[in-house]
Structure formats: structure tokens, C-alpha cells
Design a protein around this motif. Structure first.
Motif, short mmCIF file in Angstrom:
data_model
loop_
_atom_site.label_atom_id
_atom_site.label_comp_id
_atom_site.label_asym_id
_atom_site.label_seq_id
_atom_site.Cartn_x
_atom_site.Cartn_y
_atom_site.Cartn_z
N TRP A 141 0.84 -1.21 0.00
CA TRP A 141 0.00 0.00 0.00
C TRP A 141 0.87 1.25 0.00
O TRP A 141 0.62 2.21 -0.74
N GLN A 144 2.37 2.16 -3.17
CA GLN A 144 1.36 2.71 -4.09
C GLN A 144 0.91 4.10 -3.66
O GLN A 144 -0.06 4.63 -4.19
N LYS A 146 -0.53 4.95 -0.95
CA LYS A 146 -1.80 4.90 -0.22
C LYS A 146 -1.46 4.72 1.26
O LYS A 146 -1.56 3.63 1.82
N GLU A 149 -4.15 3.46 3.98
CA GLU A 149 -4.35 2.00 3.96
C GLU A 149 -3.13 1.29 4.56
O GLU A 149 -3.27 0.30 5.29
#
Length: 309
Positions: A141, A144, A146, A149
Motif C-alpha cells: 500500500w 502505491q 496509499k 491504507e
């Protein structure tokens, strides 16, 4: 384990021990070699065991050995082959989850982060108690971008595993910093540098987060430690690696300078005491050429004014 391995290794011809024994000897030796970090020997015995009888357990051990040997693409392909055979020979949930986790770790190593997230999620669906899959999914995560998350997975992992590996604290701290939670980031990076006191990247990350969190003293201390560690390491490096260290050290020195004190005060005292005569042409003196001195120096520089992201 070493004693058991010595006994099993003393058996030169496992096939002479009957129909069942050769598999057991190779399989057990593969496990023991794996636990001793002797991966080439573990792979040889795993292949020998599978040549006698194919079992899912030994196939999964073989995949883990290949991963430790850095053969991640082979792990991914062989994992897919095992998964595709499942309709004819379904695996128990725990075995399926373990296979998916092994595949996900190799996907993470090859940069297939989005697919790794999907595979780790499938592993957790198969076995909700597979705590070890939460940490690498959090890493995927984070890669990415993110961060929320990632932090959610890291937090759940820590709740269910209160004694995580030391390397976890650095990843947890970086994720906090990426989410602009510098208080949490600083706290976790301090745990990271406590485990790894000579990790330059961890010290630098602590310095940056403390700077952004307006904890200047803590930031100065971290940058200074990172710079000192680099100074110790540079003489032992060569070529491009040494040059990379020097460039990074220059950047850290620039950051450290931004945090330098606005006001300074220095007290000094020096004494010159020469017992021997100093005789030169046209000069004959019994006193030191430089007089003994004492004093106080105050300094001030304009404060650095700017914006911090």
C-alpha cells in the motif's frame, strides 16, 4: 537441529532405507537446512524428496527456499501452477493462505505492488488469522502512495503482533511521516534507531520528520549522528558508492545548517608555556611567541526564514 542435521547428512544413500524412509530423510533435511539458512542444500533435498513423492507441504517449502535464493519470478510462476491445480485437488484454507502469502512476497519484491495487494488480501480471506500477511500488504500500500491504507494494516499488524521484528518500526515511522503524522513518525523512528544505531537512512528520516514537526533539537541530533556515521563509513567505500555517500552527506549538512543556532556563546582559554629557549637569527626569547589568552565570544546570525512542507 545441527546435531539432527549431522546424523541425517551422515546417511549417504537414503534410498537404501526402504520405500518411505528416503522421502522422510530428504524432507527433514530440507527443513533443517532451511532453518540453518543453507538454501542451496535445502533446495537439493527438497527436489530429491519431491522426486520420490509430490506433497503440497514440500512444494510450498521449495517455493520458500526459491524466494530466499532471490528467484522470485520462478516462485510466482510455480505458485500460479499450484493454484491452477486446486479445483482438482483443493487445498485447506491455511495451506492456500500460506501459498498466496509466499506468492505475494515475491510479487512485492518484483515491484508488482497492486497485484501483491490483491494476493495478500486473498490470503487473508482464506485465513483471517494470517497476521504475517498484514505487514507486507501495508508495504505494498505504501509503495502505491496509499499511506492511510498502509497505516491501517501496520496498526492492525502491531495490535495482533505486539512484538514485531525490529525492521517494522522504521517502515511504520516512514508511513506516519508520509501521512504527516510527525509525532507518530518520530516516536517510531526513535525505536528504529534504537535497534539500528548506525542506520544512516533511519537517522536521516528521524531528522527530517523532527524538522517538519518543529522539534529542532531532536532534528539536529539525528542529522549530526547520520553525518558522523557517514564520516566513519566513507573511507571504507570506493568508487560510485563512496561518491553517493559524499553527496548524501552534503545534503544532510545543508539540512543541519538550516537548524543551526541563531545565537552562540563560546568561552575560551589558552596558555602558552615554553620552557626551552627559542633561538633564531636576530631573535632571542624565553617567552612564547603567542601570548596566553582568555575571553568570551558571542555570535549571532540572521534566522533562516522560509516555508516547511
Amino acid at each position: 537441529q545441527r546435531l539432527a542435521l549431522n546424523y541425517l547428512s551422515a546417511i549417504d544413500k537414503p534410498e537404501s532405507f526402504g520405500a518411505e524412509d528416503p522421502y522422510a530423510i530428504h524432507a527433514n533435511r530440507a527443513y533443517l537446512y532451511f532453518n540453518q539458512d543453507r538454501y542451496p542444500e535445502a533446495l537439493a533435498d527438497a527436489d530429491a524428496a519431491l522426486a520420490i513423492r509430490k506433497t503440497t507441504d514440500m512444494q510450498m517449502v521449495r517455493l520458500r527456499i526459491l524466494a530466499r535464493l532471490g528467484k522470485h519470478r520462478q516462485v510466482i510462476e510455480e505458485s500460479r501452477t499450484l493454484l491452477s491445480a486446486m479445483p482438482a485437488a483443493p487445498l485447506p484454507d491455511m495451506q492456500r493462505a500460506g501459498l498466496l502469502e509466499t506468492m505475494g512476497l515475491s510479487l512485492l519484491q518484483t515491484g508488482s505492488n497492486e497485484l501483491a495487494i490483491s494476493v495478500f488480501s486473498s490470503a487473508l480471506t482464506a485465513d483471517s488469522n494470517l497476521v504475517s500477511a498484514l505487514y507486507p500488504r501495508g508495504l505494498a500500500w505504501h509503495k502505491q502512495d496509499k499511506t492511510r491504507e498502509a497505516l491501517a494494516d501496520f496498526k492492525l499488524y502491531l495490535e495482533r503482533n505486539p512484538a514485531p521484528p525490529a525492521v517494522f518500526w522504521g517502515d511504520y515511522g516512514v508511513a506516519h511521516g508520509a501521512n504527516r503524522d510527525y509525532a507518530g513518525g518520530i516516536s517510531n523512528m526513535e525505536k528504529a534507531v534504537a535497534f539500528y544505531p548506525f542506520d544512516i537512512n533511519a537517522e536521516a528520516e528521524l531528522g527530517y520528520q523532527a524538522m517538519k514537526g518543529n522539534q529542532n533539537r531532536k532534528s539536529r541530533k539525528a542529522f549530526r549522528k547520520a553525518i558522523e556515521t557517514q564520516t566513519l563509513a566513507i573511507p571504507y567505500l570506493e568508487g560510485s558508492e563512496q561518491e553517493a555517500y559524499r553527496k548524501k552527506q552534503t545534503l544532510l549538512k545543508e539540512e543541519y545548517t538550516k537548524l543551526d543556532k541563531v545565537f552562540g556563546l563560546q568561552v575560551y582559554a589558552t596558555r602558552t608555556d615554553l620552557n626551552d629557549d627559542i633561538v633564531q637569527r636576530d631573535v632571542d626569547t624565553l617567552q612564547g611567541a603567542i601570548a596566553s589568552q582568555a575571553g568570551v565570544v558571542g555570535s549571532w546570525r540572521p534566522p533562516l526564514i522560509g516555508l516547511r512542507n
